[in-house]
Structures are given as C-alpha cells and as structure tokens.
Scaffold this active site. Structure first.
Site, PDB file in Angstrom:
ATOM      1  N   THR A 124       0.806  -1.016   0.093  1.00  0.00           N
ATOM      2  CA  THR A 124       0.010  -0.030   0.030  1.00  0.00           C
ATOM      3  C   THR A 124       0.902   1.322  -0.131  1.00  0.00           C
ATOM      4  O   THR A 124       2.122   1.087  -0.052  1.00  0.00           O
ATOM      5  CB  THR A 124      -0.971  -0.041   1.165  1.00  0.00           C
ATOM      6  OG1 THR A 124      -0.212   0.278   2.318  1.00  0.00           O
ATOM      7  CG2 THR A 124      -1.650  -1.201   1.275  1.00  0.00           C
ATOM      8  N   ARG A 125       0.153   2.437   0.121  1.00  0.00           N
ATOM      9  CA  ARG A 125       0.926   3.599   0.320  1.00  0.00           C
ATOM     10  C   ARG A 125       1.542   3.834   1.617  1.00  0.00           C
ATOM     11  O   ARG A 125       1.965   4.949   2.156  1.00  0.00           O
ATOM     12  CB  ARG A 125       0.259   5.009  -0.326  1.00  0.00           C
ATOM     13  CG  ARG A 125       0.056   4.798  -1.705  1.00  0.00           C
ATOM     14  CD  ARG A 125      -0.567   6.203  -2.308  1.00  0.00           C
ATOM     15  NE  ARG A 125      -1.574   6.567  -1.606  1.00  0.00           N
ATOM     16  CZ  ARG A 125      -1.841   7.862  -0.690  1.00  0.00           C
ATOM     17  NH1 ARG A 125      -1.119   8.416  -0.515  1.00  0.00           N
ATOM     18  NH2 ARG A 125      -3.249   7.697  -0.292  1.00  0.00           N
ATOM     19  N   LYS A 126       1.455   2.923   2.608  1.00  0.00           N
ATOM     20  CA  LYS A 126       1.916   2.991   4.010  1.00  0.00           C
ATOM     21  C   LYS A 126       3.538   2.595   3.972  1.00  0.00           C
ATOM     22  O   LYS A 126       3.891   1.544   4.050  1.00  0.00           O
ATOM     23  CB  LYS A 126       1.299   2.162   4.806  1.00  0.00           C
ATOM     24  CG  LYS A 126      -0.172   2.381   5.218  1.00  0.00           C
ATOM     25  CD  LYS A 126      -0.749   1.365   6.171  1.00  0.00           C
ATOM     26  CE  LYS A 126      -2.293   1.823   6.291  1.00  0.00           C
ATOM     27  NZ  LYS A 126      -2.929   0.884   7.417  1.00  0.00           N
ATOM     28  N   THR A 127       4.094   3.902   3.545  1.00  0.00           N
ATOM     29  CA  THR A 127       5.828   3.513   3.365  1.00  0.00           C
ATOM     30  C   THR A 127       6.371   4.776   4.190  1.00  0.00           C
ATOM     31  O   THR A 127       5.703   5.654   4.541  1.00  0.00           O
ATOM     32  CB  THR A 127       5.793   3.795   1.865  1.00  0.00           C
ATOM     33  OG1 THR A 127       5.395   5.212   1.483  1.00  0.00           O
ATOM     34  CG2 THR A 127       5.309   2.642   0.918  1.00  0.00           C
ATOM     35  N   ILE A 260       5.382  -3.780   4.516  1.00  0.00           N
ATOM     36  CA  ILE A 260       6.342  -2.850   4.734  1.00  0.00           C
ATOM     37  C   ILE A 260       6.598  -2.250   6.201  1.00  0.00           C
ATOM     38  O   ILE A 260       7.395  -2.332   6.717  1.00  0.00           O
ATOM     39  CB  ILE A 260       6.185  -1.534   3.888  1.00  0.00           C
ATOM     40  CG1 ILE A 260       6.400  -1.922   2.354  1.00  0.00           C
ATOM     41  CG2 ILE A 260       7.110  -0.498   4.371  1.00  0.00           C
ATOM     42  CD1 ILE A 260       5.909  -0.770   1.283  1.00  0.00           C
TER      43      ILE A 260
END
Length: 274
Positions: A124-127, A260
């Site tokens: 996902t965009r949980k970076t 992540i």
C-alpha cells in the site's frame, strides 16, 4: 538511485566533520558484505549506487529477488579504506531494510500460492516518507505487486470521498479525469460493492471485510453477472498471521500495508578482508 538522492543520504550520515572514518589511514582495502541469516535479497542497485559515488569497485553476481542462505556473500568491494567505511552503514541500511521487506513479501506470496495461483499480494502507500520507491521495489523483488506509487497513478475513491460527495458523484467525477486511469472504489458492504461495479468501477476494494464477507461479496457479484467486469481487492488488517484465511477466498488482490511497516530488517555485515 539519483545522484541527488545518494548525496542527500551521504550528507545525512557523514555530517560536516567525519571524525570516525578519517582517523583511519586511507590505503587500499578489500571487504565483503554478507548476510547473517536466510533472506530474499533486495537493495542491490541502491548499494551499487552508493559504492559507485564513493569510487568503490563493487562486484556481485546477485540481483534483487535472489534467495540467500546465512553466510552467503552479497558484495566483494575494493577501494580506499576511508570510502569503504563511509559506505558501510548506508549500504547495509538499504540492503537490510529492503531485504527485510522482500523476505516478508516472499513468505506471504508463497503462502497465498498454496491456495491460489492468480491472487496478487500487493503493498500500500503506508511507506516511509522519502523511501517509498525503494520499499515498493523491494516488494516487487519479493514477488509482490507495487500497487499505486502515488496518487497520480490511478483514482482511488475512499470512504472519506464518499462521505464528502457520495459514491455516484465520486465515480462520475473520476471518469472525467482521464480514460487512461483505472478507478478503484473502497467499499465496506456487499451492497456498495455491487453499486460500484454497476457504476463502472474498475477495481473494488473490500475494506476491513472478514473472509466470510469477502466470499459472500464475490458470490453476489458473480450471481449478478458483474464478477468478470471488476478486479476485487481485499484490504485492511491483513497480516502474515491471518493471511491464509484471506488467500482461501481466491480474491484477485490482497493488499497488505504490513509488508512494509511490519517487516524486520535482515542482519547483514561488512567485513574488511585485506
């Protein structure tokens, strides 16, 4: 890795007065980088960029995605002793962090493959801010899907979009953006999944739905003749521990922020050998 990125990372690590490395006589040296545990390696190109910038010769036969056993050598490097010491922590940080993501992703992909040969495992965009492209490429190295790199890649209509403008208006507005962008709609019920499909969504994200609810949604879409017109994604609260139950649904995509933010760094080391 862009030169400006390498320079930024080096500047952060060296500071303005590198007293730690410069006390060492700057003579030719050789070193190896090796893994201290089994892993799926990633970060090869990032480490090479760091070595290249500092004038270090780095040799490897590996590529991102290769599986390694404890003790296997990743790089053999030659160069000035000061440069090797300056590159050490930065190169190991990228290799350890990205290999951790790739390793966890590989474990999750292998788990899903026991139940489905078509289901994709995606991140996902949980970076980490500033590291997204590296972390997402590490997911790819582990056999996963990168999903969207940013908000421009596709249109995602989330719950807050729906609260602000309604699902029908949101999809209508999304269709006006560009014919090249897919439209994904986040839903929390079977009814909204059906509505999104009927309104022309390309992807339906089943947010925080339990496996039983996912099965019911897939069956309903199939019964209404909508199943083959949309990609169905399961997301929210999915981890390595409960992944099997979601894999058994054979949903098209399982997206996991945990690939992540719950990955563990792989222990690696650089050792001077000559």
């Amino acid at each position: 890795m862009l030169i400006k990125e390498v320079e930024s990372f080096i500047e952060e690590d060296l500071g303005y007065d590198d007293v730690s490395c410069t006390i060492v006589p700057d003579k030719p040296a050789e070193a190896i980088i090796f893994t201290k545990e089994d892993c799926t390696v990633a970060g090869i190109k990032e480490a090479e960029s760091i070595f290249c910038y500092l004038g270090i010769q780095a040799e490897t036969t590996l590529k991102d995605g290769d599986r390694l056993k404890e003790g296997e050598i990743i790089f053999r490097v030659k160069g000035g002793a000061v440069s090797i010491l300056r590159a050490e922590r930065l190169a190991l940080n990228f290799l350890g962090h990205l290999s951790g993501i790739a390793t966890l992703t590989r474990v999750c992909v292998d788990t899903v493959r026991k139940y489905s040969v078509t289901t994709r495992v995606a991140c996902t965009r949980k970076t980490t801010p500033g590291l997204r492209k590296f972390e997402k490429l590490a997911v790819a190295a582990g056999g996963g899907d990168t999903h969207r790199f940013n908000l421009s890649d596709s249109v995602m209509i989330k719950d807050n979009h729906v609260k602000l403008m309604g699902i029908e208006a949101a999809i209508e507005a999304a269709k006006k953006t560009s014919f090249t962008r897919k439209i994904e709609v986040e839903v929390e019920s079977v009814e909204h999944a059906v509505l999104a499909a009927e309104l022309g969504a390309d992807i339906i994200m089943l947010d925080n739905m339990k496996p039983e609810a996912i099965q019911k949604t897939l069956q309903t879409l199939n019964r209404k003749g909508l199943r083959n017109s949309v990609i169905v994604e399961a997301s929210g609260g999915i981890s390595q521990e409960n992944l099997e139950s979601y894999a058994k649904t054979e949903v098209d995509v399982i997206s996991m922020g945990s690939l992540i933010h719950k990955s563990r760094w792989i222990d690696m080391s650089l050792e001077i050998v000559k």
